[in-house]
Scaffold this motif. Structure first.
Motif, PDB file in Angstrom:
ATOM      1  N   SER A  16     136.857 110.445  35.194  1.00 20.03           N
ATOM      2  CA  SER A  16     137.405 111.520  34.360  1.00 20.03           C
ATOM      3  C   SER A  16     138.100 112.574  35.212  1.00 20.03           C
ATOM      4  CB  SER A  16     136.290 112.160  33.534  1.00 20.03           C
ATOM      5  OG  SER A  16     135.678 111.204  32.684  1.00 20.03           O
ATOM      6  N   LEU A  17     137.543 112.868  36.378  1.00 17.97           N
ATOM      7  CA  LEU A  17     138.180 113.829  37.285  1.00 17.97           C
ATOM      8  C   LEU A  17     139.555 113.339  37.728  1.00 17.97           C
ATOM      9  CD1 LEU A  17     135.146 114.846  39.538  1.00 17.97           C
ATOM     10  CD2 LEU A  17     136.401 116.360  38.003  1.00 17.97           C
ATOM     11  N   GLU A  77     138.463 122.381  26.801  1.00 14.56           N
ATOM     12  CA  GLU A  77     137.202 121.643  26.901  1.00 14.56           C
ATOM     13  C   GLU A  77     137.068 120.976  28.270  1.00 14.56           C
ATOM     14  OE1 GLU A  77     133.524 120.127  26.066  1.00 14.56           O
ATOM     15  OE2 GLU A  77     134.670 121.679  25.011  1.00 14.56           O
ATOM     16  N   CYS A  78     138.180 120.438  28.776  1.00 12.55           N
ATOM     17  CA  CYS A  78     138.156 119.839  30.122  1.00 12.55           C
ATOM     18  C   CYS A  78     137.793 120.882  31.174  1.00 12.55           C
ATOM     19  CB  CYS A  78     139.515 119.219  30.447  1.00 12.55           C
ATOM     20  SG  CYS A  78     139.865 117.679  29.582  1.00 12.55           S
ATOM     21  N   GLN A  79     138.386 122.055  31.056  1.00  9.07           N
ATOM     22  CA  GLN A  79     138.102 123.131  32.007  1.00  9.07           C
ATOM     23  C   GLN A  79     136.627 123.525  31.947  1.00  9.07           C
ATOM     24  OE1 GLN A  79     140.499 124.496  34.010  1.00  9.07           O
ATOM     25  NE2 GLN A  79     139.115 125.947  35.003  1.00  9.07           N
ATOM     26  N   HIS A  80     136.096 123.591  30.735  1.00  8.37           N
ATOM     27  CA  HIS A  80     134.688 123.964  30.559  1.00  8.37           C
ATOM     28  C   HIS A  80     133.768 122.940  31.226  1.00  8.37           C
ATOM     29  CE1 HIS A  80     131.092 125.592  28.705  1.00  8.37           C
ATOM     30  NE2 HIS A  80     130.831 124.412  28.154  1.00  8.37           N
ATOM     31  N   GLY A  94     130.583 121.017  36.139  1.00  9.65           N
ATOM     32  CA  GLY A  94     130.291 119.829  36.934  1.00  9.65           C
ATOM     33  C   GLY A  94     129.838 118.646  36.107  1.00  9.65           C
ATOM     34  N   ARG A  95     130.358 118.536  34.887  1.00  3.42           N
ATOM     35  CA  ARG A  95     129.889 117.490  33.970  1.00  3.42           C
ATOM     36  C   ARG A  95     130.850 116.312  33.868  1.00  3.42           C
ATOM     37  NH1 ARG A  95     129.711 121.317  29.100  1.00  3.42           N
ATOM     38  NH2 ARG A  95     129.731 119.349  27.934  1.00  3.42           N
ATOM     39  N   LEU A  96     131.919 116.309  34.650  1.00  2.00           N
ATOM     40  CA  LEU A  96     132.884 115.209  34.594  1.00  2.00           C
ATOM     41  C   LEU A  96     132.584 114.189  35.685  1.00  2.00           C
ATOM     42  CD1 LEU A  96     136.256 117.093  33.964  1.00  2.00           C
ATOM     43  CD2 LEU A  96     134.879 115.838  32.309  1.00  2.00           C
ATOM     44  N   ILE A 130     139.204 120.209  41.293  1.00  2.00           N
ATOM     45  CA  ILE A 130     139.008 118.767  41.083  1.00  2.00           C
ATOM     46  C   ILE A 130     138.889 118.054  42.425  1.00  2.00           C
ATOM     47  CG2 ILE A 130     140.138 116.671  40.245  1.00  2.00           C
ATOM     48  CD1 ILE A 130     141.323 118.354  37.987  1.00  2.00           C
ATOM     49  N   LEU A 131     139.810 118.355  43.345  1.00  2.00           N
ATOM     50  CA  LEU A 131     139.770 117.712  44.657  1.00  2.00           C
ATOM     51  C   LEU A 131     138.501 118.085  45.417  1.00  2.00           C
ATOM     52  CD1 LEU A 131     143.499 118.097  45.777  1.00  2.00           C
ATOM     53  CD2 LEU A 131     142.303 115.973  45.270  1.00  2.00           C
ATOM     54  N   CYS A 132     138.064 119.308  45.246  1.00  2.00           N
ATOM     55  CA  CYS A 132     136.833 119.750  45.913  1.00  2.00           C
ATOM     56  C   CYS A 132     135.634 118.945  45.416  1.00  2.00           C
ATOM     57  CB  CYS A 132     136.628 121.241  45.667  1.00  2.00           C
ATOM     58  SG  CYS A 132     135.179 121.924  46.503  1.00  2.00           S
TER      59      CYS A 132
END
Length: 663
Positions: free
Chosen positions: A217-218, A203-206, A211-213, A239-241
């Protein structure tokens, strides 16, 4: 309907919140929401009064309200939905406060059983509280050293319901609940939690790809992925990007620290993210006053790992504010702070004073590892702090049993390096000698050599142990698996042997074999001498040329047969006349000028380092007349003429009671 909702919520509020609401009603400056709350509270409290009072209350407000069905009251001219919306917001505020209080309560619980009992008493379990409870359970179990949850926890019905609520459908979780649950289960990657972890990760990957985090959260997801998959996982780059696309100035302090920890985990990529790091470093300057001791320690540790030498302004500011936190640092945190200051070469007078106060007040209760780190800091920065050194000497005499052989070496080596004997020196070295007699073989060979060499620098010669140091068995241990002994160890052995010859004529033990002796103590990276200050040498050289008449009458950087390098050597005949430096005959006296720059002294002092004091002592014993030319005396001279007169007084004083050398 809104009236009923309000009464239900107020029944669950604590007393202080009811009083707060009543106090707000008394305030004449109210906003729209407060006005509606006041009107509804008045209606509700009126309904609890006897009949006449209720009639009078309604009479006072009857001009403002009308009712369509006899029960729903609302202001004239306003839609009914506006009140319902305001009450929904009020309910949401109360809900958020309740969740926040639950989370704070969870963080104060010290065992998994307490967490589960607390959860079972709640009438409802919001997802945020459920995720936080799961996080607290795993955090408590991790503190106990477990790598997975105990069977009794896994079989607990409340815990199973907790996991079921979190993992049933992760898509229904908020971002905060999702990443908190993932963070909770990350340290405990046991088999029972693997399926739940996979669901949460998917779910986190999705959400990440969509771009919903949010920023927070990131950051949590990034740290969790590092623990689960290592710093090389491809998702971390995404994530860093995304984080680099955000405005750093909007990041709260906890997310900045999280970013440092994420980047710290992959230092090999520091060049790739250096521009982003520069932004973080610059923004962190404004956060320093808000950091607690733990956060300050974490930030400094990250700066060390990432080798952010360009962030010295941040290090300096952290050092400034670390002064107030010294009493509050844990042992581990203080060690990291000192390690960072050693790495960046930072020292601060106020920090040293605070450290002195901390060490002296807690000298008998400090952790041995912290004491070792404090002494390393003083040694590396050449800080002659007599309060710290005296406190450590007292601590060692009273509590030597709590220090390991390695720590003993780290504790006592700075005394020789800084050329300082504490008031209890006799008791200190008597205690050390007793320990060495009984535990000699427990000391690491290199640490033992450094320790005994350091003792010799302050004329506490380890005569009883020199025979062991020069024995083939110890030399073989010292070499270990290397093909040959390192240069520094050979230099220390050579100087110890020279000390035995010059200062301990009663020593009759084995000698150091010539193959282990060095030719010069002045070598790069492993020197037992401090190189000459070039600018200071140039000034003295010009003065000597004016005084002696030509450059021919003195030599520079002269290597003696005894391994020492003399800054300037002047040869005199029997009548005291200066000879050319090329002359080898008729030399009656040799004058060794020690041109001592700031690096040959302890920090901000006129106290010579141990190796420089030993060099001058040995040169004197070898027949040289040693003349010190310290930088602080040269700096006081205002002209070339004053310099020449100064050198003449130093070299050719007519006062028969004066000495040509300083001890």
């Amino acid at each position: 309907m809104a009236l009923i909702t309000l009464r239900r919520n107020l029944c669950h509020l604590s007393d202080f919140r009811i009083h707060g609401a009543l106090a707000a009603l008394k305030n004449p400056r109210v906003n729209h929401v407060h006005k509606i709350v006041q009107e509804h509270l008045c209606l509700w409290f009126c309904s609890l009064q006897p009949g006449p009072a209720r009639v009078r209350f309604h009479h006072a407000h009857c001009k403002k309200f009308h009712s369509e069905n006899g029960s729903d009251l609302h202001p004239v001219g306003e839609p009914v939905f506006s009140q319902v919306h305001d009450w929904d917001r009020f309910e949401q505020t109360v809900k958020n406060v309740d969740e926040e209080m639950c989370c704070r309560r969870l963080n104060n619980l010290g065992s998994s059983g307490e967490v589960l009992r607390f959860i079972s008493t709640l009438p409802a379990l919001p997802e945020t509280v459920a995720a936080e409870a799961l996080h607290r359970i795993c955090e408590v179990e991790k503190k106990d050293g477990a790598h997975w949850l105990p069977k009794e926890i896994l079989e607990n019905s409340v815990f199973q319901a907790l996991c079921d609520q979190v993992g049933r459908d992760p898509s229904n979780l908020s971002n905060a609940g999702l990443v908190t649950a993932l963070q909770a289960l990350t340290p405990l990657q046991g088999e029972p939690q693997s399926s739940l972890l996979l669901n949460l990760l998917a779910e986190c990957q999705h959400r990440l790809e969509g771009g919903r985090l949010d920023i927070h959260s990131l950051c949590i997801l990034g740290e969790s992925l590092i623990k689960l998959q290592g710093p090389g996982c491809s998702t971390l780059e995404l994530i860093l990007c995304q984080l680099q696309g955000e405005n750093v100035e909007k990041f709260p302090p906890e997310d900045i620290l999280s970013l440092y920890r994420i980047l710290q985990a992959c230092p090999e990529k520091v060049d790739q993210h250096q521009r982003f790091l520069n932004k973080i470093n610059n923004f962190s300057l404004s956060l320093v006053p808000k950091l607690n001791p733990k956060s300050m320690s974490q930030m400094l540790t990250a700066l060390v790992v990432l080798d952010q030498t360009q962030a010295l302004p941040l290090v300096i500011k952290l050092g400034k504010y670390a002064v107030r936190h010294i009493p509050h640092f844990t042992n581990e945190e203080l060690g990291r702070v000192l390690g960072a200051f050693i790495h960046f070469g930072h020292n601060d007078r106020f920090f040293i004073e605070a450290l002195e106060q901390h060490v002296t007040s807690l000298r008998l209760t400090l952790d041995p590892e912290v004491v070792s780190k404090v002494m390393e800091y003083c040694s590396r920065k050449l800080i002659l702090s007599k309060p710290i050194l005296n406190a450590v000497a007292e601590m060692f005499v009273c509590q030597s049993e709590k220090f390991s052989p390695r720590q003993i070496s780290e504790l006592l080596e700075p005394f020789g390096k800084l050329n300082y004997l504490p008031p209890n020196a006799s008791a200190l070295f008597r205690k050390l000698e007793n320990i060495l007699f009984t535990h000699f073989n427990f000391f690491p060979p290199k640490a033992l050599l450094k320790l005994l060499h350091s003792c010799s620098l302050i004329e506490c010669h380890p005569v009883n142990f020199m025979a062991k140091l020069f024995s083939p068995y110890f030399l073989q241990q010292l070499q270990g698996e290397e093909s040959s002994l390192d240069r520094l160890s050979l230099a220390q052995l050579t100087q110890l042997f020279l000390t035995a010859v010059l200062e301990c004529p009663f020593y009759k033990g084995p000698k150091l074999l010539p193959k282990y002796q060095v030719k010069s103590f002045l070598t790069p990276c492993s020197s037992l001498e401090t190189p000459m200050d070039f600018q200071l040498y140039r000034s003295v050289m010009l003065g000597l040329i004016d005084l002696l008449g030509a450059r021919l009458y003195f030599a520079s950087k002269v290597l003696t047969p005894y391994c020492y390098t003399i800054d300037v050597e002047i040869k005199l005949d029997e009548d005291g006349f200066v000879l050319p430096f090329t002359a080898d005959e008729d030399v009656h006296r040799r004058v060794a000028l020690c041109i001592n720059g700031p690096r040959r002294f302890c920090l901000s002092s006129k106290h010579l380092l141990g190796k420089e004091a030993t060099k001058q002592r040995h040169l004197h014993l070898l027949g040289y007349q040693v003349v010190q030319i310290p930088y602080y005396e040269i700096e006081m001279l205002k002209s070339r003429l004053e310099l020449v007169e100064y050198l003449q007084r130093k070299l050719f004083s007519q006062n028969p009671g004066s000495h040509w050398y300083q001890e």
